[in-house]
Design a protein around this motif. Structure first.
Motif, short mmCIF file in Angstrom:
data_model
loop_
_atom_site.label_atom_id
_atom_site.label_comp_id
_atom_site.label_asym_id
_atom_site.label_seq_id
_atom_site.Cartn_x
_atom_site.Cartn_y
_atom_site.Cartn_z
N GLN A 199 0.87 -1.17 0.00
CA GLN A 199 0.00 0.00 0.00
C GLN A 199 0.91 1.23 0.00
O GLN A 199 1.48 1.60 1.02
CB GLN A 199 -0.91 0.03 1.22
CG GLN A 199 -1.95 1.14 1.12
CD GLN A 199 -2.71 1.31 2.41
OE1 GLN A 199 -2.11 1.40 3.48
NE2 GLN A 199 -4.04 1.37 2.33
N GLY A 200 1.06 1.82 -1.18
CA GLY A 200 1.93 2.98 -1.27
C GLY A 200 3.36 2.62 -0.94
O GLY A 200 3.97 1.80 -1.60
N GLN A 215 -8.82 8.04 2.31
CA GLN A 215 -8.76 7.01 1.28
C GLN A 215 -8.40 7.56 -0.09
O GLN A 215 -8.21 6.80 -1.03
CB GLN A 215 -10.10 6.28 1.22
CG GLN A 215 -10.38 5.49 2.48
CD GLN A 215 -11.68 4.71 2.39
OE1 GLN A 215 -12.46 4.89 1.47
NE2 GLN A 215 -11.90 3.85 3.37
N ASP A 216 -8.37 8.91 -0.19
CA ASP A 216 -7.95 9.46 -1.47
C ASP A 216 -6.48 9.15 -1.76
O ASP A 216 -6.07 9.07 -2.91
CB ASP A 216 -8.15 10.98 -1.47
CG ASP A 216 -9.63 11.32 -1.43
OD1 ASP A 216 -10.42 10.41 -1.71
OD2 ASP A 216 -9.97 12.47 -1.10
N ARG A 217 -5.75 9.01 -0.70
CA ARG A 217 -4.34 8.73 -0.89
C ARG A 217 -4.13 7.30 -1.38
O ARG A 217 -3.53 7.06 -2.40
CB ARG A 217 -3.58 8.94 0.43
CG ARG A 217 -3.42 10.39 0.79
CD ARG A 217 -2.36 11.03 -0.08
NE ARG A 217 -2.38 12.47 0.07
CZ ARG A 217 -1.60 13.28 -0.63
NH1 ARG A 217 -0.76 12.78 -1.51
NH2 ARG A 217 -1.66 14.57 -0.47
N HIS A 218 -4.60 6.38 -0.57
CA HIS A 218 -4.46 4.96 -0.93
C HIS A 218 -5.73 4.25 -0.50
O HIS A 218 -6.27 4.52 0.58
CB HIS A 218 -3.26 4.31 -0.24
CG HIS A 218 -1.95 4.93 -0.62
ND1 HIS A 218 -1.34 4.72 -1.83
CD2 HIS A 218 -1.13 5.76 0.07
CE1 HIS A 218 -0.21 5.39 -1.87
NE2 HIS A 218 -0.05 6.04 -0.73
N ALA A 219 -6.17 3.33 -1.34
CA ALA A 219 -7.35 2.56 -0.98
C ALA A 219 -7.02 1.60 0.17
O ALA A 219 -5.87 1.20 0.35
CB ALA A 219 -7.83 1.78 -2.20
#
Lengths: 369, 120
Positions: free
Chosen positions: B16-17, B86-90
């Motif tokens: 995640q990212g 959650q805009d950054r990472h789901a």
């Protein structure tokens, strides 16, 4: 002077033809003397123990125009001065004049105007001098053109300069790398780059190249993903190269930064940008204590990995060890063979795995967000 | 989010990212860290953190692994407020098992090493 003008030669004297000048045959007689013979009407004859003396006497009388008659027979003896003079008078060309270091120096001084040199006059006809002068002027013009095109000014800190240069081998290597960079950008399909590179000479001017190189890095990042605030900060850090601002001494300077190579994955999900910082240690001011260190310096590599965020599609810039982009390292050599694109992709994947402290083969996330 | 249509039990790596979770075998010896509720990994510079709540175990080597008993979400939250972001990472559902948290790193010569993962 051992030459005697004679009016009668006995027919019993054995003679060997050794030379022919000005339409007069020169024979070597049995008694060790040289004699002009084939007695033309009204021409005086000379006899001497040395061929040079005979020739000198003849030249004083006959028209000293260049002879077009080839030399025949065996030249038994001819003094160096006469021989050299004959060669220069008849056979010298501008290329040959410039091939000899001493003559080239004379021609350069004489023709470029540094100093008047009378030595050149008896040794080369004026036609040869003029042609040599044209050749020299063409050489000087080409040299100036190359210098204006290739020599980079000292880099301003914070700007990415595009090309290198100074030495011929380095210049050729830099041009190859520049072409690789150009290919990478054209693959990108960015219109501004294509327009700028259509007139390629502009790209070699340092001011233009600087802007292009900055834009090239930005375009590569944009091709991988959108540029957010963090990517902007990373781009600024790439330009300023804060790593070089360490305390290395006041005479340790950053000369220029060049783009060494740009590689990308086939789907542009990742790219590897390698930059090279050329440094110089010492001063360029002659006479101060550090001028002798002017030749010291070197280059360091910076390698940046650009990857795409899986969720938002933004580009992330991560600095990775230079071994992924420095062709002089054992790692690069061990991962370099094969087709160039495949090798680049292999190294990019290895660099991505490195950021998670994994080996290239063991990094296989099944879920990404 | 890219996800293979495979059994969650076969997932061995989750990213995640700038965080990578690696599935590990159950350790022979591990001590639970009673003070930690989970792992919190700061993002790079954009003001987010990756958070997962699960028991933290300390291995003899000093490493800390997570024991996820039931599928647990790996979330992205704001650093300042802790609100979901959650805009950054789901969000990603982490299957049950032992997981090691590996934050993404950068090459930083002449700088001190920084441990970016916090367990609290």
């Amino acid at each position: 002077m051992t030459t005697n003008r004679i009016t009668h030669v006995p027919n019993t004297t054995p003679m060997v033809l050794v030379d022919r000048r000005w339409g007069v045959d020169i024979y070597h007689c049995g008694d060790g003397t040289y004699l002009t013979a084939k007695l033309a009407t009204g021409r005086p004859r000379y006899r001497g123990h040395f061929l040079g003396d005979v020739v000198r006497q003849m030249r004083a009388v006959y028209n000293p125009a260049p002879s077009v008659t080839p030399t025949r027979g065996r030249v038994l003896a001819m003094d160096a001065e006469a021989r050299a003079r004959e060669i220069v008078r008849e056979a010298i060309t501008p290329e040959r004049l410039l091939a000899c270091p001493e003559w080239r120096r004379i021609a350069y001084d004489r023709l470029v105007g540094r100093a008047w040199c009378a030595e050149l006059d008896p040794w080369a006809p004026r036609r040869v001098q003029e042609q040599a002068g044209l050749l020299l002027q063409a050489r000087i013009a080409r040299r100036a053109e190359r210098k204006a095109r290739d020599c980079a000014a000292r880099g301003e800190p914070g700007r990415i300069l595009g090309l290198v240069p100074q030495y011929r081998a380095r210049r050729a290597a830099a041009r190859r790398k520049w072409l690789e960079t150009r290919l990478a950008a054209e693959t990108l399909g960015v219109g501004t780059f294509r327009a700028a590179w259509r007139d390629g000479e502009l790209a070699h001017l340092i001011g233009q190249v600087s802007g292009l190189a900055d834009s090239l890095v930005r375009a590569v990042v944009r091709a991988v993903g959108t540029i957010g605030d963090q990517a902007e900060a990373d781009l600024a850090a790439m330009r300023t190269n804060k790593d070089f601002q360490g305390n290395r001494g006041r005479n340790h300077k950053l000369e220029r930064t060049t783009i060494e190579r740009i590689e990308h994955l086939p789907d542009w999900s990742g790219a590897l940008i390698t930059m090279c910082d050329y440094t110089q240690y010492g001063s360029r001011n002659w006479g101060d204590g550090n001028s002798r260190y002017g030749s010291r310096g070197g280059c360091t590599y910076r390698c940046y990995l650009v990857v795409r965020d899986a969720t938002r599609g933004t580009a992330h810039i991560l600095r990775v060890p230079p071994k992924f982009g420095n062709s002089g390292t054992a790692y690069f050599r061990s991962h370099g063979p094969g087709r160039a694109r495949a090798a680049g992709a292999r190294r990019i994947r290895a660099a991505i795995a490195w950021t998670f402290a994994q080996e290239a083969g063991s990094y296989r996330p099944q879920v990404e967000a | 989010m890219r996800r293979n249509q495979s059994d969650p039990a076969t997932i061995t790596q989750i990213r995640q990212g700038d965080v990578l979770l690696i599935r590990r075998d159950a350790p022979a010896d591990a001590t639970r860290d009673e003070n930690a509720r989970g792992a919190r990994i700061p993002g790079e510079r954009s003001g987010h953190e990756h958070v997962i709540e699960a028991p933290v175990y300390i291995l003899p080597s000093g490493d800390r692994w997570l024991r996820v008993d039931a599928p647990t979400p790996l979330r992205t939250v704001r650093s300042d407020t802790g609100a979901p972001w959650q805009d950054r990472h789901a969000d990603v559902i982490v299957p049950a098992g032992w997981w090691e948290v590996v934050p993404q790193r950068q090459y930083a010569p002449r700088s001190r090493p920084v441990r970016r993962s916090r367990y609290d």
